[in-house]
Design an enzyme around this catalytic site. Structure first.
Site, PDB file in Angstrom:
ATOM      1  N   CYS A  23       0.395   2.257  15.690  1.00 18.42           N
ATOM      2  CA  CYS A  23      -0.705   3.013  15.097  1.00 18.42           C
ATOM      3  C   CYS A  23      -1.278   4.055  16.045  1.00 18.42           C
ATOM      4  CB  CYS A  23      -1.805   2.064  14.643  1.00 18.42           C
ATOM      5  SG  CYS A  23      -1.257   0.936  13.351  1.00 18.42           S
ATOM      6  N   THR A  65      -2.067  -3.531   6.480  1.00 19.84           N
ATOM      7  CA  THR A  65      -3.416  -2.979   6.614  1.00 19.84           C
ATOM      8  C   THR A  65      -4.250  -3.236   5.364  1.00 19.84           C
ATOM      9  OG1 THR A  65      -2.749  -1.263   8.189  1.00 19.84           O
ATOM     10  CG2 THR A  65      -4.748  -0.855   6.920  1.00 19.84           C
TER      11      THR A  65
END
Length: 394
Positions: free
Chosen positions: A325, A72
């Site tokens: 996620c 990320t």
């Protein structure tokens, strides 16, 4: 009860050899790599060794590797870092509808900052074409980001073709290779990518460490401000132990890349053959040709994804609904929604099997049989409930 882990695309167990590689940097070589004394020099030596090894593995230069906290951060540093540093060159950006949220949310943020983003649609296999990128390019396009392999359905994008296309354009090319690294052959020079994101915990390395390949000559605005670590591109004392662990994980996964591909293809066949033998109605999501072998996404019409996940967990089988996620809240997959916009059930009945170290053919066969039993039971319950509702309505 034996538990079988089939969610390696979410995260993978740390290899024992990786843990062993990390331990000296917790015990003896624990110094700050920016310090000039013996302890600092030992830490710096480990950091430099890892950077050299990892850069060599992808045919990059030593100074083209930026260590980050994972995929990320690498994605954000590439997308936001480059766009904000070069906004005077243009404000048009290109990506796809099925990127990881680390990419999509970064682009959404840039839209609030005055950038225009073109989100390329995918076909039913989850793939875009080089021609789509070509048609979307404009004079003010400065950045293109297309993931190498999708984390939910495993589809591989035409990265080589896009890279070749962009050699004649000023836009830089980034790819999120978090899932593809260790599965696909990756040479950043041959692929003509300018940036690439990788995370260690997908390849049996530690969590909280990754890297961004940034082609020499390109610059990004830093996301963190502080010291001058990573050549002023990523402030903060480097996590040397984790970096050393990632170095070992990269070596291990690349050494066994071909063997792993063959093994995971066998696992895929075992599961699909079992479903056919059990006479299940199912649909495989993703490309049948351009795909990574370790991810298998399947929809079971009439079965609810949340019920499947819960029942399989009770049976000792760990799978997922797609992206990690969204764990804890089973929401429709944005990937499957993009692939099948007119068929919401495709997403509502889909589960992802993902393979990795530690599995056996017996494990996979057991998991496949448990899945078949679970799906049959849930579909029958749904049919009974539907019949009951129909009778009441009449």
């Amino acid at each position: 009860m034996k538990r079988i882990y089939l969610d390696h695309a979410a995260t993978s167990p740390v290899a024992p050899a990786v843990v062993e590689e990390m331990m000296p940097y917790y015990k003896e070589a624990f110094g700050n790599p920016s310090s000039i004394h013996h302890f600092g020099r030992e830490a710096r030596r480990g950091l430099d060794s890892a950077r050299e090894s990892i850069s060599s593995a992808i045919n990059a230069r030593f100074d083209e590797i930026i260590f980050t906290s994972g995929g990320t951060e690498s994605d954000n540093l590439a997308v936001i870092g480059y766009a904000t540093a070069h906004k005077e060159k243009g404000r048009h950006l290109i990506t796809t509808e099925i990127e990881h949220h680390g990419i999509l949310h970064a682009f959404e943020y840039l839209e609030t900052q005055g950038f225009e983003v073109t989100y390329l649609a995918v076909d039913e296999s989850g793939r875009i074409t080089v021609e789509q990128v070509k048609q979307a390019l404009r004079e003010d396009t400065i950045f293109v980001s297309v993931m190498f392999g999708n984390n939910e359905v495993g589809t591989v994008q035409p990265i080589f073709g896009i890279g070749r296309l962009l050699t004649d354009h000023t836009a830089v090319f980034h790819t999120d290779a978090v899932q593809a690294f260790g599965m696909e052959e990756i040479d950043v020079r041959k692929l003509n990518v300018d940036m690439m994101s990788v995370s260690a915990h997908k390849i049996n390395g530690p969590k909280g460490i990754g890297f961004l390949y940034l082609k020499a000559g390109l610059s990004v605005s830093p996301a963190l401000y502080g010291g001058e670590q990573e050549r002023k591109r990523r402030a903060g004392t480097e996590n040397v132990a984790a970096v050393a662990g990632m170095k070992k994980a990269v070596q291990l996964t690349l050494d066994k890349r071909i063997q792993k591909r063959e093994t995971y293809e066998k696992y895929r066949d075992i599961i699909l053959n079992t479903f056919e033998e059990q006479d299940l109605t199912f649909y495989v999501n993703g490309s049948s040709d351009d795909r990574m072998p370790h991810i298998l996404n399947v929809s079971f019409p009439g079965a609810n994804v949340e019920s499947m996940l819960t029942n399989l967990d009770i049976a000792g089988v760990a799978v997922s609904s797609g992206s990690a996620c969204t764990a804890g809240s089973v929401q429709p997959s944005h990937v499957l929604s993009a692939m099948f916009p007119d068929d919401p059930e495709r997403s509502q009945s889909a589960i992802r099997f993902s393979f990795g170290e530690g599995l056996t053919e017996e494990d996979v066969l057991y998991a496949a049989k448990q899945t078949a039993n679970t799906v049959k039971r849930l579909v029958k319950q749904q049919e009974v409930a539907h019949d009951g509702t129909s009778k009441k309505s009449t």
